[in-house]
Design a protein around this motif. Sequence first.
Motif, PDB file in Angstrom:
ATOM      1  N   ARG A   1       0.878  -1.318  -0.044  1.00 15.67           N
ATOM      2  CA  ARG A   1      -0.160  -0.052  -0.050  1.00 15.67           C
ATOM      3  C   ARG A   1       0.681   1.206  -0.059  1.00 15.67           C
ATOM      4  N   PHE A   2       2.073   1.261   0.505  1.00 16.44           N
ATOM      5  CA  PHE A   2       2.711   2.378   0.772  1.00 16.44           C
ATOM      6  C   PHE A   2       4.208   2.266   0.269  1.00 16.44           C
ATOM      7  N   ILE A   3       4.677   1.259  -0.451  1.00 14.06           N
ATOM      8  CA  ILE A   3       6.032   1.019  -0.813  1.00 14.06           C
ATOM      9  C   ILE A   3       6.422   1.950  -1.771  1.00 14.06           C
ATOM     10  N   ASP A   4       5.578   2.897  -2.512  1.00 13.69           N
ATOM     11  CA  ASP A   4       5.744   4.058  -3.433  1.00 13.69           C
ATOM     12  C   ASP A   4       5.842   5.230  -2.581  1.00 13.69           C
ATOM     13  N   ASN A   5       5.883   5.416  -1.432  1.00 12.65           N
ATOM     14  CA  ASN A   5       6.031   6.481  -0.413  1.00 12.65           C
ATOM     15  C   ASN A   5       7.449   6.841  -0.472  1.00 12.65           C
ATOM     16  N   LYS A   6       7.811   8.129  -0.632  1.00 11.34           N
ATOM     17  CA  LYS A   6       9.215   8.647  -0.620  1.00 11.34           C
ATOM     18  C   LYS A   6       9.925   8.152   0.592  1.00 11.34           C
ATOM     19  N   LYS A   7       9.315   8.294   1.523  1.00  8.26           N
ATOM     20  CA  LYS A   7       9.943   8.082   2.694  1.00  8.26           C
ATOM     21  C   LYS A   7      10.089   6.670   3.017  1.00  8.26           C
ATOM     22  N   HIS A   8       9.488   5.706   2.456  1.00  2.00           N
ATOM     23  CA  HIS A   8       9.476   4.111   2.782  1.00  2.00           C
ATOM     24  C   HIS A   8      10.903   3.622   2.440  1.00  2.00           C
ATOM     25  N   VAL A   9      11.386   2.845   3.189  1.00  4.94           N
ATOM     26  CA  VAL A   9      12.655   1.904   3.203  1.00  4.94           C
ATOM     27  C   VAL A   9      12.618   0.894   3.528  1.00  4.94           C
ATOM     28  N   TYR A  10      12.857  -0.195   2.847  1.00  6.00           N
ATOM     29  CA  TYR A  10      12.700  -1.622   2.942  1.00  6.00           C
ATOM     30  C   TYR A  10      13.310  -1.969   4.120  1.00  6.00           C
ATOM     31  N   VAL A  11      12.400  -2.722   5.064  1.00  3.57           N
ATOM     32  CA  VAL A  11      12.681  -3.427   6.258  1.00  3.57           C
ATOM     33  C   VAL A  11      12.904  -4.961   6.366  1.00  3.57           C
ATOM     34  N   GLU A  12      14.003  -5.326   6.867  1.00  2.00           N
ATOM     35  CA  GLU A  12      14.347  -6.618   7.022  1.00  2.00           C
ATOM     36  C   GLU A  12      13.455  -7.362   8.321  1.00  2.00           C
ATOM     37  N   ASP A  13      13.022  -8.752   7.936  1.00  2.00           N
ATOM     38  CA  ASP A  13      12.153  -9.363   8.665  1.00  2.00           C
ATOM     39  C   ASP A  13      12.631  -9.232  10.087  1.00  2.00           C
ATOM     40  N   TRP A  14      13.793  -9.127  10.569  1.00  2.00           N
ATOM     41  CA  TRP A  14      14.397  -9.368  12.063  1.00  2.00           C
ATOM     42  C   TRP A  14      13.906  -8.061  12.630  1.00  2.00           C
ATOM     43  N   LEU A  15      13.895  -6.973  11.772  1.00  2.00           N
ATOM     44  CA  LEU A  15      13.569  -5.646  12.482  1.00  2.00           C
ATOM     45  C   LEU A  15      12.118  -5.410  12.593  1.00  2.00           C
TER      46      LEU A  15
END
Length: 738
Positions: free
Chosen positions: A27-41
């Motif tokens: 839903r919000f991966i196109d947001n400029k502030k979005h950074v991919y988060v690893e599973d363990w975080l």
Amino acid sequence: MTDEQVTERPRRSFNLKNLYLDPNNYRFIDNKKHVYVEDWLVTDPKVQKSTRLFIEGKNQENIKDLIASFKSNGFMEVDVIQVKDLGDNNYLVLEGNRRVTALKCLQEDSDNGLDIGALDPSIFRKVPFEIHNYEDNEKHLVIMGLKHISGNKKWSTFNQARLIYDYLLPYKEKGKEIYNKKEAHLCSSLGVTKTKLRTMQRVMHLILEYKESDFDDQFESSKYGLFEEIIKKPAIKDWLDWDDDTFTPRNRNNLERIFSWISKTEVRISEDSDGDNDDFKDPYEEFEPIINKSLEIRDLSLFIDNESALAVMEEERSLAQGLVASGTVDKQNFNKALSKLRENLSSLSNHQSLITVEDTEQLLEAKDKLLSILPKSQNLNIEAGNYSCCFQFGVNKHFSSLKIDAYKGLDDLELKGLNRINIFAGSNNCGKTSLLEAVYLLSVHNDIGAFFKLIRLKNKLHTLNATWLNQTFDKSVKISGDFNNTTTSLEFYKFEASNIDKKDDYLSSYRLRADVDGRILDNVVHTFAHQPLIRENERVERLCASAFKSPYFFDFEEILKEHTKAVETKVESNSALKLVVDFVKKIDNNITDIRLVDDGEVKRFVVESKRTKDKDLDVTYYGEGLQRVFYIALAFSSCRNGVICIDEFETAIHFSLLIEFTKFVQELSEVFNVQVFLTSHSKECIDAFLLNDYSNESISGFFMEKNIDGLNIKQVNGDRFRYLIDNIDLDIRGDSDE
């Protein structure tokens, strides 16, 4: 949906605090502030806080509808919340992130003593959800696609395209067969067409190219429509050299250009001429994108192949200026006007019975206006005009030799020892007429209009069409010779010009280059399908006066010019025309005169005869033989000091006239100093030239014969020619049934 997708899975109910929001939700991966988060975080409080803010939106605007619904109706299990088991009683929300976020907000309100309406607070301790084994990522993507691509809770188009891309990416390197099967499976699972799926794939790959470019920081999901229009336009795809197998553009230069047009760009400002620079001043100036809207991509596609228009667009940073430079706007306006004209003409035709006398004048005016705008430039009407002659006076010797390097079927053909009268004979299709044409073309030198006119007459065309010529003419012409002890040559060929503004309907260019004793003259014509031709030349200059006479085409305008010259030219106090008419009187002693009359808009030759004292008849009432004699003889005065070429000399002329007419031709050639080239199929005609008791020394005969080695020419001159005719009955016509 497949059976596997609808298989019942165990429902669980756990405390709301054990549910963690998905920071990588589509839903919000196109947001400029979005950074991919690893599973363990994922369970990190800071990650959860920022994720919740993403989902809520400013002032909780993204979940207001859900909060209001829960307060009014309580929690309703319309859609099952789906989670992934993280272990230790922790669960990642895969489907239902907005509902979980709304519940968390309402739980905080409840803890703070605020009203939560009809929502039962017990829901916070036992949220119903469903656990899936999402080690198989495909199933997870399909389930999300069912709801957010083909379902009623659609994501933005960019996010839909990203999900499809992620699903198919693992199979990109596994071969086309496997990839196509996965495509088909996804289409049937989501209920989308292959066209839609592949379009999304192309757009997503193009977006990823953009995100790898220098403009990656300018990408916004709202630009998806721009990229989609680029992919949808075949002209732009071709311009990018797009490969649909790999979803990549092969023309990287054009790719960078189109990215720069849809992006803000920075251009270095030129330094002042005096070199006085401000070290603290930004040397770059930022410009807004040339193209901002997807609709503008459609306009771009109209002139994407017009490089000069693209250059204007880039220079002016204006799509509108590019459109104007391409002529597309004018073309669109023209098409609209033409469409209206068709509609109006159809309407007028349906109401034809209502036309009055008063209407007729208006309709005639409209007709004249329509005729005036019809394109005439396809007709290469460049025959008219003034020209000078290199050798107009004092020609002591005409063509003594001729070399045809290339003309029609004649290659590397050389003739020497040419005479005043040159007779060419031989079998069918051996090139006699082509040789005659080559002599004539060399005589007209750099007069390209005469070239085009001969092509038109030979092909029996009323007008010479530029498109037809472009499709028909493909072989170059190269001819040379010695005229009046001077070397001369010409070359005629088609080429594509690089120094003109090529409009959309440019066809080809033609160059006629003539050389007399090292002095070169060029004549160039650029042709278009509908626009006026463009002509470039220093001046029009013929080698000498000349004419081409054939029984297969009739050029009345040329005959009128020859008649005028015959009237003006004096021979021993008489006009050249009188010489011709006096000879015609010998053919028919009833004829007293031949005159040119102007009967209104029609000019014609009439014959005064003792037989028709009451009415003068048009020359066409007389036999073809008399007309041909008249027209051939009429041409000699206008060819003074030059050349006349006569194809099939004896055609339509009765054999009984040949002795007298051949002698008259030789007399005219002496009087007006004209060199004669002629072809003949008649032994009687050839005999007539040799038996008319005039001058055999001035006659040369050429027998042209094709064999396996090519074209062979035998030449016999003067009295030797007469001797062979008298003693061995030489027939230089060859074995033919012409």
